[in-house]
Each structure stands twice: as C-alpha cells, then as structure tokens.
Design a protein around this motif. Structure first.
Motif, short mmCIF file in Angstrom:
data_model
loop_
_atom_site.label_atom_id
_atom_site.label_comp_id
_atom_site.label_asym_id
_atom_site.label_seq_id
_atom_site.Cartn_x
_atom_site.Cartn_y
_atom_site.Cartn_z
N GLY A 171 0.81 -1.22 0.00
CA GLY A 171 0.00 0.00 0.00
C GLY A 171 0.84 1.27 0.00
O GLY A 171 2.06 1.24 0.18
N GLU A 172 0.17 2.38 -0.19
CA GLU A 172 0.84 3.68 -0.26
C GLU A 172 1.56 4.03 1.03
O GLU A 172 2.61 4.68 1.02
CB GLU A 172 -0.18 4.77 -0.60
CG GLU A 172 -0.71 4.73 -2.02
CD GLU A 172 0.39 4.97 -3.04
OE1 GLU A 172 1.30 5.78 -2.77
OE2 GLU A 172 0.35 4.33 -4.10
N GLY A 173 1.00 3.59 2.15
CA GLY A 173 1.59 3.94 3.44
C GLY A 173 3.00 3.43 3.61
O GLY A 173 3.83 4.06 4.28
N GLY A 174 3.31 2.29 2.99
CA GLY A 174 4.65 1.72 3.14
C GLY A 174 5.52 1.84 1.92
O GLY A 174 6.63 1.33 1.89
N SER A 175 5.02 2.55 0.91
CA SER A 175 5.73 2.60 -0.37
C SER A 175 7.09 3.29 -0.27
O SER A 175 8.00 2.99 -1.04
CB SER A 175 4.86 3.31 -1.42
OG SER A 175 4.58 4.65 -1.02
N GLY A 176 7.24 4.21 0.69
CA GLY A 176 8.52 4.91 0.84
C GLY A 176 9.63 4.00 1.32
O GLY A 176 10.81 4.26 1.09
N SER A 177 9.27 2.90 1.97
CA SER A 177 10.26 1.96 2.50
C SER A 177 10.43 0.74 1.62
O SER A 177 11.25 -0.13 1.92
CB SER A 177 9.85 1.50 3.91
OG SER A 177 9.81 2.59 4.81
N LEU A 178 9.64 0.65 0.55
CA LEU A 178 9.69 -0.49 -0.35
C LEU A 178 10.41 -0.13 -1.65
O LEU A 178 10.04 0.83 -2.33
CB LEU A 178 8.28 -0.99 -0.67
CG LEU A 178 8.18 -2.14 -1.69
CD1 LEU A 178 8.81 -3.41 -1.13
CD2 LEU A 178 6.73 -2.38 -2.09
N TYR A 179 11.42 -0.90 -1.98
CA TYR A 179 12.14 -0.76 -3.25
C TYR A 179 11.89 -2.03 -4.06
O TYR A 179 11.91 -3.13 -3.49
CB TYR A 179 13.64 -0.58 -3.01
CG TYR A 179 14.03 0.71 -2.35
CD1 TYR A 179 14.72 1.70 -3.04
CD2 TYR A 179 13.70 0.96 -1.01
CE1 TYR A 179 15.09 2.89 -2.42
CE2 TYR A 179 14.05 2.15 -0.39
CZ TYR A 179 14.74 3.11 -1.11
OH TYR A 179 15.10 4.29 -0.49
N THR A 180 11.69 -1.87 -5.35
CA THR A 180 11.35 -3.05 -6.16
C THR A 180 12.21 -3.14 -7.41
O THR A 180 12.53 -2.14 -8.04
CB THR A 180 9.87 -3.02 -6.59
OG1 THR A 180 9.60 -1.79 -7.28
CG2 THR A 180 8.96 -3.14 -5.38
N VAL A 181 12.58 -4.38 -7.72
CA VAL A 181 13.33 -4.68 -8.95
C VAL A 181 12.58 -5.79 -9.68
O VAL A 181 12.33 -6.85 -9.09
CB VAL A 181 14.77 -5.15 -8.65
CG1 VAL A 181 15.46 -5.63 -9.93
CG2 VAL A 181 15.58 -4.04 -8.00
#
Length: 381
Positions: A171-181
C-alpha cells in the motif's frame, strides 16, 4: 467455474496474493500446468471481497517509462562469473544490505522455488542464478509488510507480476520503505513441468540440493554440478522454454511486457550490446530505472556502468515490446504432453529439428570437434 475464480478463468498469474489476504483460507491455486486458477471455496468464503481487490487482473496497473537506461556489470569479477548475466541483482542487493535494508528474492530449497529474506551479504548468495520456472511467493507479502511496519526498508526482486502484487499489498503507506526490482520475463512454465522432466530421469526434485539454469564455462565453482546434457548443448526443458512452448496461458497476454514498467528498477540481459565482445561473454546486465529511488539505488551499487542505446536494447529484448507469442508449436506441445505425460516427447515432437541439432551439437562437443556453445541448460546436484 468462472464465477468461483478470483479473476478471469485461466488468466491467474500465480502471484498468490489472494491466498495471503484471505482471512478464511478459502482460496486454492489450481495448477493445471497449462494454466493457473485461483478457485474460491464457497463453503469457507465470507464474501469480504479482499481476494478480488488484491488481484492485479481486477485493477488498473500503474506503470512508468524509464528515466534512465544503463548497461554494465558488478565490479567483483568472481561474482560476475557466478551470476547469470552481469550480476546487477547481486550488486543492487549488496548495496541495499550495506545500507541496513532487507532483501527478498527467489531461491530453490527442498524441491521448491520460494521467496526468502536476507539481511547479510553472506545470505544473498542463495539468490544467485536465473529460475526458468514459476516461483511461489506465498507468505512473502505478510512478511514484507511486517518488516516495513517495524521500520525496515525492503528490496523485493521478482517477476513484474510479483512486484505488482507486493506494491498493492504493502500500500501507499509503506511505499517509501519499499524498493522493487523486476526481471525482464519471457514467461514462466508451471513447476510441474520441471518436476516431470526430472522424474523421467529418475530424479526427484526433493533430492536435488542445487539447480542452475544457466552456466558460464568460466564458472569453475559450478564444476561440482551435473549437467542434463553435454555442456554447451541445450537440454529439452531449456529448449522448450527458449522457444516459448510451455508458459502458462496468462504469460501470452502479459500486461507487464513493454517499455513501461511497474518497478523502481528493471534488469535483464543486455543482448546485442555495443560493448566489447569479451565483456559480452562474461555477461552484461541491462538496467532500466523508472523512479528516482531506483536511480539512487543503482548509483549506490558497486557496478561498472555504461550508457545503452534505447532502440538497440528494445530491439534485442522482445519483452520490452510485448508478450511472447503463442503459436501452433505451443498447441502441439500441450496436446502431446496431455497425451503422453512426457515433457521430453512433447518438446521433441514440437521442435524435432532443433532437438536433433542439439543432439548432434552435444556429440560434436563430446568429441571436441566444436567449442563450448550456449549457456542455457540445466545443471543440478
């Protein structure tokens, strides 16, 4: 059956997100080899609709065009040789862990291709290598969300459909801490086909300790592995994969195959690179950054990076233009497989000339009449 499935019948990508969100365990993923379906047990269902909402086939996917295109390889030559391509995934993982983050990626363990976490440089070695089979992310979404809730930064490396599921569930709330490849993906076969392939060699997947789908001749650390064919020739499982015979139905209608991507960073092989031919033999990664977060992560990685020509990269990577095409050979493969129950026979009858050429190539390699060839074939221990 359609009313009892989470998404359109036979179009399930197998991301397993609906299994993770269902509070009653009412979802079962039915692997029919040619297609997946997420089937709802109506006796257990409480009609909360969480499964439908979490399914990427039932919502609009946000994708972005790359803001930076590069190619290159990890500076550590030993790690580059061990990697499938140029070691971009390894370099990005090391950089992320050095900054205190947690990396999630796919590995082979106990006969299954699952996702695990790593928070040390020693642990990320378990993720090395390509996996030409559909992996199972069940349970990974809850663990990632828990890590982020506890204040950790997480890097998830997987197929684009798996990345999409992770982003939705975090979700948007945790998107700042999630990096994706995400990985440039041709498509993936059911793991039951790989199991069938080994079964006809009297080998059980559960008995295999290590498996490698790509092998570089210079990788001396892989000498302990046994080859399914003469090294340099392509085995039938890999040949079927290369020719797009055996992917699940959803892969031929993939919404992630194109220049616009769903992740912070996309990585793959820099095919037809304009860099030195010797460097190409060692492996060169193609890297696409869609976000500023992706650019920052790439800049922190210990890699030799070079500009790449956009049009040349797209021309050499079909999945940056669109999904794999399903043809008559695909239909013949599954028709034969359903009749015989033997992947070797199904591949041979679908690709007789290519199979014979690889058999002849194997004999020539064994007799040392020709030199080492391609790098795609299965090794195991």
């Amino acid at each position: 059956m359609a009313s009892n499935t989470v998404c359109k019948e036979n179009m399930c990508v197998g991301c397993m997100a609906c299994l993770d969100v269902c509070p009653k365990g009412a979802i079962q993923i039915v692997d029919a080899i040619q297609e997946y379906n997420a089937v709802i047990n109506q006796d257990k269902c409480i009609h909360c609709d969480l499964c439908h909402k979490s399914c990427q086939n039932n919502r609009t996917i946000n994708k972005q065009s790359p803001i930076l295109w590069m190619q290159g390889w990890i500076r550590d030559e030993k790690l580059r040789i061990k990697s499938s391509s140029g070691g971009a995934a390894r370099a990005l993982s090391e950089a992320f862990i050095t900054r205190g983050g947690i990396v999630y990626s796919c590995l082979f363990r106990n006969g299954k291709f699952t996702f695990e976490s790593a928070n040390s440089l020693e642990k990320i070695a378990q993720f090395t290598g390509s996996k030409y089979v559909k992996s199972n992310p069940t349970g990974v979404y809850k663990r990632i969300k828990k890590d982020i809730t506890e204040g950790n930064k997480v890097l998830f490396i997987g197929l684009p459909c798996q990345v999409s599921a992770v982003k939705e569930l975090v979700g948007e709330g945790g998107s700042g801490s999630l990096y994706t490849v995400d990985l440039i993906c041709h498509g993936t076969p059911s793991s039951k086909l790989l199991e069938n392939y080994f079964n006809h060699r009297k080998i059980k997947l559960n008995d295999i300790q290590e498996i490698a789908f790509r092998y570089k001749e210079s990788n001396k650390d892989s000498n302990h592995l046994k080859s399914m064919v003469t090294p340099g020739a392509v085995d039938k499982y890999s040949l079927g994969f290369l020719c797009g015979l055996d992917y699940t139905e959803c892969c031929y209608d993939c919404k992630y195959a194109g220049k616009e991507r769903v992740s912070d960073i996309t990585i793959g092989d820099s095919w037809n690179s304009d860099l030195d031919n010797e460097e190409q033999k060692k492996g060169i990664s193609l890297i696409l950054c869609q976000t500023d977060k992706g650019v920052q992560l790439l800049q922190s990685a210990d890699m030799n990076l070079f500009p790449v020509d956009l049009e040349r990269a797209i021309a050499a990577n079909a999945q940056l233009r669109g999904p794999s095409q399903k043809g008559v050979r695909h239909d013949k493969f599954y028709k034969t497989f359903r009749k015989t129950g033997n992947i070797n026979k199904a591949v041979f009858r679908s690709l007789p000339k290519k199979c014979m050429m690889q058999k002849i190539k194997g004999l020539l390699l064994k007799m040392k009449i020709c030199r080492y060839g391609g790098l795609l074939h299965i090794y195991y221990q």
